[in-house]
Design an enzyme around this catalytic site. Structure first.
Site, PDB file in Angstrom:
ATOM      1  N   ASP A   1      42.345  18.699   9.999  1.00 46.48           N
ATOM      2  CA  ASP A   1      41.771  18.523  11.336  1.00 46.48           C
ATOM      3  C   ASP A   1      42.552  19.381  12.326  1.00 46.48           C
ATOM      4  OD1 ASP A   1      40.876  17.709  13.810  1.00 46.48           O
ATOM      5  OD2 ASP A   1      40.871  15.563  13.314  1.00 46.48           O
TER       6      ASP A   1
ATOM      7  N   TYR B   1      34.644  24.147  16.585  1.00 48.24           N
ATOM      8  CA  TYR B   1      33.683  23.322  17.327  1.00 48.24           C
ATOM      9  C   TYR B   1      32.545  24.275  17.679  1.00 48.24           C
ATOM     10  CZ  TYR B   1      32.022  20.030  20.905  1.00 48.24           C
ATOM     11  OH  TYR B   1      31.277  19.143  21.647  1.00 48.24           O
TER      12      TYR B   1
ATOM     13  N   TYR C   1      31.791  26.784  25.289  1.00 51.48           N
ATOM     14  CA  TYR C   1      31.998  27.203  23.898  1.00 51.48           C
ATOM     15  C   TYR C   1      32.566  28.626  23.858  1.00 51.48           C
ATOM     16  CZ  TYR C   1      30.663  29.056  19.293  1.00 51.48           C
ATOM     17  OH  TYR C   1      30.671  29.669  18.061  1.00 51.48           O
TER      18      TYR C   1
ATOM     19  N   TRP D   1      24.338  34.173  15.794  1.00 52.36           N
ATOM     20  CA  TRP D   1      23.071  33.608  15.308  1.00 52.36           C
ATOM     21  C   TRP D   1      23.108  33.394  13.778  1.00 52.36           C
ATOM     22  CZ3 TRP D   1      18.144  35.645  18.216  1.00 52.36           C
ATOM     23  CH2 TRP D   1      18.394  35.673  19.599  1.00 52.36           C
TER      24      TRP D   1
END
Ligand code: NAP
Length: 283
Positions: A34, A58, A122, A147
């Site tokens: 983590d 993330y 982000y 993408w």
């Protein structure tokens, strides 16, 4: 080579494991690995890697607007932990980043030396991750892609395929242009990078570009689904995060090294031909 892959359960992580199978792989993933926990550094050091592909991230673009601190903690602080450990191990770091570091005001493809200016949380967290990776580990290569889609995970292609079987019509944004990238093709390109002493920053996307609307039309046409696709504008999507209107990446640094990813349309044909049979969607 001993190769450590972070984010091994993500869509790129899966493809990296498949493509790099001839090496000694150490696959790290949640919950044991983590990025928010300080033991990341010890885990990387204990694995004694020669190379670390840092694909864990993330990646929920709208989620990052709701919890920007978490996105920054995972993508910047987590990357710093990884980079420090990679440097201590005397290994090489390959960090995956994004086209969303750019603001989309350009009208020609972004090159590696263009100034980033992220529009959303982000993008800011990934850009900070880039900076910390380079600062903490000189032997780092930043690979910006875009993408991404693959067989594993939530992505645009899988979503359009599902919606095409559930809904009579789809509404897809037609004023954002970028480069669809098959995660398998990216993994193959990354495997080739292993044999080269590349540092710094490269762009790595499928060749060609399109809008999300054009991408959706191509998917629907290739799977033979009987569903209408309507173009809409970005404000109509009501998405939380701003996204660049134009985030086409010029892959010139990679091309100079002799690595060119296939055109997005060819990649899509290949991807879909290995997926759900067309008749299954029309029943
Ligand atoms: N997807 C795209 O369109 C795209 C575009 C450009 C660049 N990229 C970059 O390419 C890389 C790979 O993307 P991807 O599409 O493979 O992403 P993905 O499928 O979302 O995989 C990322 C992985 O990271 C894991 N992760 C999340 N938080 C973590 C934490 N705190 N500690 C450890 N692992 C954590 C996720 O686990 P959970 O799923 O359990 O949360 C997931 O397995 C990322 O660096 C991404 O930023 C992606």
């Amino acid at each position: 080579m001993r190769i450590l892959i972070t984010g091994a359960n993500g869509q790129l992580g899966h493809e990296l494991q498949r493509v790099l199978g001839r090496h000694a792989l150490i696959s790290m993933a949640l919950p044991e690995f983590d990025l928010l926990k300080p033991d990341v550094e010890a885990q990387v050091l204990t694995a004694r890697p020669d190379v670390v592909f840092h694909a864990a991230s993330y990646t929920d673009v709208d989620g990052a607007e709701r919890e920007p601190d978490k996105a920054m903690a995972v993508n910047a602080e987590g990357t710093e932990r990884v980079a420090k450990a990679v440097d201590k191990a005397g290994a090489r770091l390959i960090y995956l980043s994004t086209d969303y570091v750019f603001d989309g005001r350009k009208t020609s493809p972004y090159i590696e030396t263009d100034e980033p200016n992220p529009l959303n949380a982000y993008g800011r967290s990934k850009l900070e991750g880039e900076r910390r990776a380079l600062a903490c580990c000189p032997n780092t290569l930043i690979v910006r892609s875009a993408w991404l889609y693959g067989a594993h995970g939530k992505n645009f292609v899988n979503t359009i395929m599902r919606l095409a079987s559930e809904q009579p019509a789809l509404r897809v944004v037609a004023d954002q242009r970028g480069c669809p990238t098959h995660a398998g093709d990216l993994a193959v390109a990354l495997a080739r990078v292993l044999d080269m002493d590349m540092r710094g920053l490269v762009h790595a996307t499928g060749a060609g570009d399109c809008t999300w609307y054009e991408f959706a039309c191509a998917i629907v046409s290739l799977i033979g689904a009987r569903v209408a696709v309507h173009p809409i504008t970005t404000p109509e999507t009501k998405c939380l995060a701003l996204r660049p209107a134009y985030s086409v990446l010029d892959n010139r640094a990679l091309a100079e090294a002799g690595i060119v990813l296939p055109h997005w349309k060819d990649a899509l044909v290949r991807f879909l031909s290995s997926r759900t049979p067309v008749h299954a969607l029309n029943q």
